[in-house]
Design an enzyme around this catalytic site. Structure first.
Site, short mmCIF file in Angstrom:
data_model
loop_
_atom_site.label_atom_id
_atom_site.label_comp_id
_atom_site.label_asym_id
_atom_site.label_seq_id
_atom_site.Cartn_x
_atom_site.Cartn_y
_atom_site.Cartn_z
N GLY A 1 0.82 -1.21 0.00
CA GLY A 1 0.00 0.00 0.00
C GLY A 1 0.85 1.25 0.00
O GLY A 1 0.63 2.17 -0.81
N ASN B 1 4.03 1.61 -0.86
CA ASN B 1 4.78 1.74 -2.12
C ASN B 1 3.88 2.34 -3.21
O ASN B 1 4.31 3.21 -3.98
CB ASN B 1 5.29 0.38 -2.60
CG ASN B 1 6.22 -0.28 -1.60
OD1 ASN B 1 6.82 0.38 -0.77
ND2 ASN B 1 6.33 -1.61 -1.68
N THR C 1 0.83 -7.96 -15.33
CA THR C 1 2.23 -7.55 -15.39
C THR C 1 3.09 -8.79 -15.66
O THR C 1 2.86 -9.84 -15.06
CB THR C 1 2.66 -6.85 -14.09
OG1 THR C 1 2.41 -7.72 -12.98
CG2 THR C 1 1.88 -5.55 -13.87
N ARG D 1 9.11 -8.65 -19.28
CA ARG D 1 8.46 -8.62 -20.60
C ARG D 1 7.52 -7.43 -20.76
O ARG D 1 7.05 -7.15 -21.86
CB ARG D 1 7.67 -9.90 -20.84
CG ARG D 1 8.51 -11.12 -21.12
CD ARG D 1 7.57 -12.24 -21.55
NE ARG D 1 8.30 -13.37 -22.09
CZ ARG D 1 8.70 -14.40 -21.38
NH1 ARG D 1 8.48 -14.42 -20.08
NH2 ARG D 1 9.34 -15.40 -21.95
N ASP E 1 17.06 -4.92 -8.06
CA ASP E 1 16.15 -5.39 -7.00
C ASP E 1 14.71 -5.20 -7.51
O ASP E 1 14.31 -4.07 -7.80
CB ASP E 1 16.40 -4.56 -5.73
CG ASP E 1 15.49 -4.94 -4.57
OD1 ASP E 1 14.67 -5.85 -4.72
OD2 ASP E 1 15.61 -4.30 -3.50
N GLY F 1 6.36 -3.87 -8.92
CA GLY F 1 4.95 -4.04 -9.28
C GLY F 1 4.09 -2.96 -8.64
O GLY F 1 3.15 -2.43 -9.26
N ASP F 2 4.42 -2.60 -7.40
CA ASP F 2 3.66 -1.55 -6.70
C ASP F 2 3.85 -0.20 -7.38
O ASP F 2 2.92 0.60 -7.50
CB ASP F 2 4.11 -1.46 -5.24
CG ASP F 2 3.96 -2.78 -4.51
OD1 ASP F 2 3.02 -3.53 -4.84
OD2 ASP F 2 4.79 -3.08 -3.64
N ALA G 1 12.08 1.26 -11.41
CA ALA G 1 12.14 0.81 -10.01
C ALA G 1 13.11 -0.36 -9.82
O ALA G 1 13.78 -0.45 -8.79
CB ALA G 1 10.75 0.43 -9.52
N SER H 1 13.09 3.07 -4.32
CA SER H 1 13.26 2.84 -5.76
C SER H 1 12.13 3.44 -6.60
O SER H 1 12.16 3.36 -7.83
CB SER H 1 13.34 1.34 -6.05
OG SER H 1 12.06 0.74 -5.89
O1 RIB Z 1 5.55 -5.57 -3.02
C1 RIB Z 1 6.70 -5.34 -2.23
C2 RIB Z 1 6.31 -5.18 -0.80
O2 RIB Z 1 5.78 -6.40 -0.35
C3 RIB Z 1 7.45 -4.89 0.13
O3 RIB Z 1 7.70 -3.50 0.26
C4 RIB Z 1 7.03 -5.58 1.42
O4 RIB Z 1 6.74 -4.69 2.47
C5 RIB Z 1 5.83 -6.43 1.05
O5 RIB Z 1 4.68 -5.88 1.50
#
Ligand code: RIB
Length: 311
Positions: free
Chosen positions: A46, A48, A227, A231, A253, A258-259, A289, A298
């Protein structure tokens, strides 16, 4: 009268302290490995996503819960520093959520989350409902109780509801009925669709399987974005579909990529972009990211993402 205020996005979800361990390879069950280094960052799916929304230039309010502890205060400072509205943030008697993340040399990871305060976000207040009813876009994921995610999606009224079904879960029909755009990776897509892929199948590399998964998901939601990691992403509605390839980058990393994509997608939708263009923003942001370590650290700035958009 033309409004000059930015479009409003409400993110409902988790906030975690990420405890990161750098390892050569994530351990298998029964194995012990030594970390090369450790770090602590702001994270949680959330948070992120909320940071990505804010860095994309949209007005962001975060409905979440943290503990009455140092981690909770640090995460709140991060939110405020990114201009996120924290007036709907709760302080819980449970400790702030913590994610233990092993990041291996190729940038892939394994994550275990202790939900803590996130698990106490059971209900919406009257003020939350008012906020959600006035939002342009509402974003949620599944690291907080599914009942609050469902309530938020239902309270969203005229907003576009973006659900990132992560971590993967079978979803109640009343939640799916309130979702406008479902964002999932390949694994989550299969789980939400209730499908089992043949052993060894790779959804991203198998167009027929991907089409089958998309068709199944489009029976329950009007739009889907899958996602596909390096790709890029494939999107589909009941009328159209398309794909955005990801640029080739050096992966450091993948945590939070995805977030970041979800947050940029939501901000672009709030700005009135069509789904195809919003997916292009998401893929560009996600590709940036993965080039930097950590989740919140990131998340790229809007100018970097615009620079990376395909021309
Ligand atoms: O999607 C990545 C996140 O998943 C990390 O930041 C971690 O906190 C987990 O919630």
């Amino acid at each position: 009268m033309t409004s000059t205020s930015p479009p409003s996005v409400v993110v409902v979800g988790s906030a975690n302290l990420d405890v990161v361990l750098s390892v050569a390879a994530v351990p298998r069950a029964g194995e012990t490995v030594l970390a090369r280094g450790t770090s602590r960052n702001a994270g949680g799916k959330g948070l992120n996503q909320a940071v990505a929304v804010a860095r994309a230039g949209a007005a962001c309010t975060f409905v979440a819960a943290v503990g009455d502890d140092e981690a909770g205060r640090d995460l709140t400072r991060t939110m405020v520093g990114d201009g996120i509205d924290v007036t709907h943030l709760r302080t819980s008697a449970e400790p702030t959520g913590t994610a233990h993340i092993a990041v291996q040399d190729d940038g892939d990871n394994a994550i275990v989350v202790a939900a803590g305060a996130n698990a106490t976000l059971h209900e919406l207040t009257a003020a939350d409902r008012e906020l959600l009813a006035a939002a342009s876009v509402v974003v949620a994921q599944l690291e907080v109780p599914v009942e609050v995610v469902t309530a938020a999606a239902q309270a969203a009224a005229d907003a576009t509801v973006v659900l990132n079904a992560a971590p993967a879960a079978v979803l109640p029909p009343e939640l799916l009925a309130a979702v406008d755009v479902l964002v999932v990776n390949e694994h989550e897509a299969l789980v939400v669709a209730g499908l089992t892929a043949p052993a060894g199948a790779d959804v991203a590399a198998d167009p027929a399987l991907l089409r089958r998964v998309l068709d199944a998901l489009l029976e329950v939601v009007p739009a889907v974005v899958v996602t596909l990691g390096g790709r890029g992403a494939r999107w589909a509605t009941r009328e159209a579909s398309g794909e955005t390839a990801a640029p080739r980058v050096h992966v450091v990393d993948t945590t939070g990529a995805g977030d970041t994509a979800v947050g940029y997608l939501a901000a672009a939708l709030a700005a009135g972009e069509p789904l195809a263009a919003a997916v292009a923003h998401a893929v560009a942001a996600g590709s940036l990211a993965v080039e930097t370590a950590g989740a919140v650290p990131s998340v790229p700035r809007r100018a970097q993402v615009l620079e990376r958009l395909p021309r």
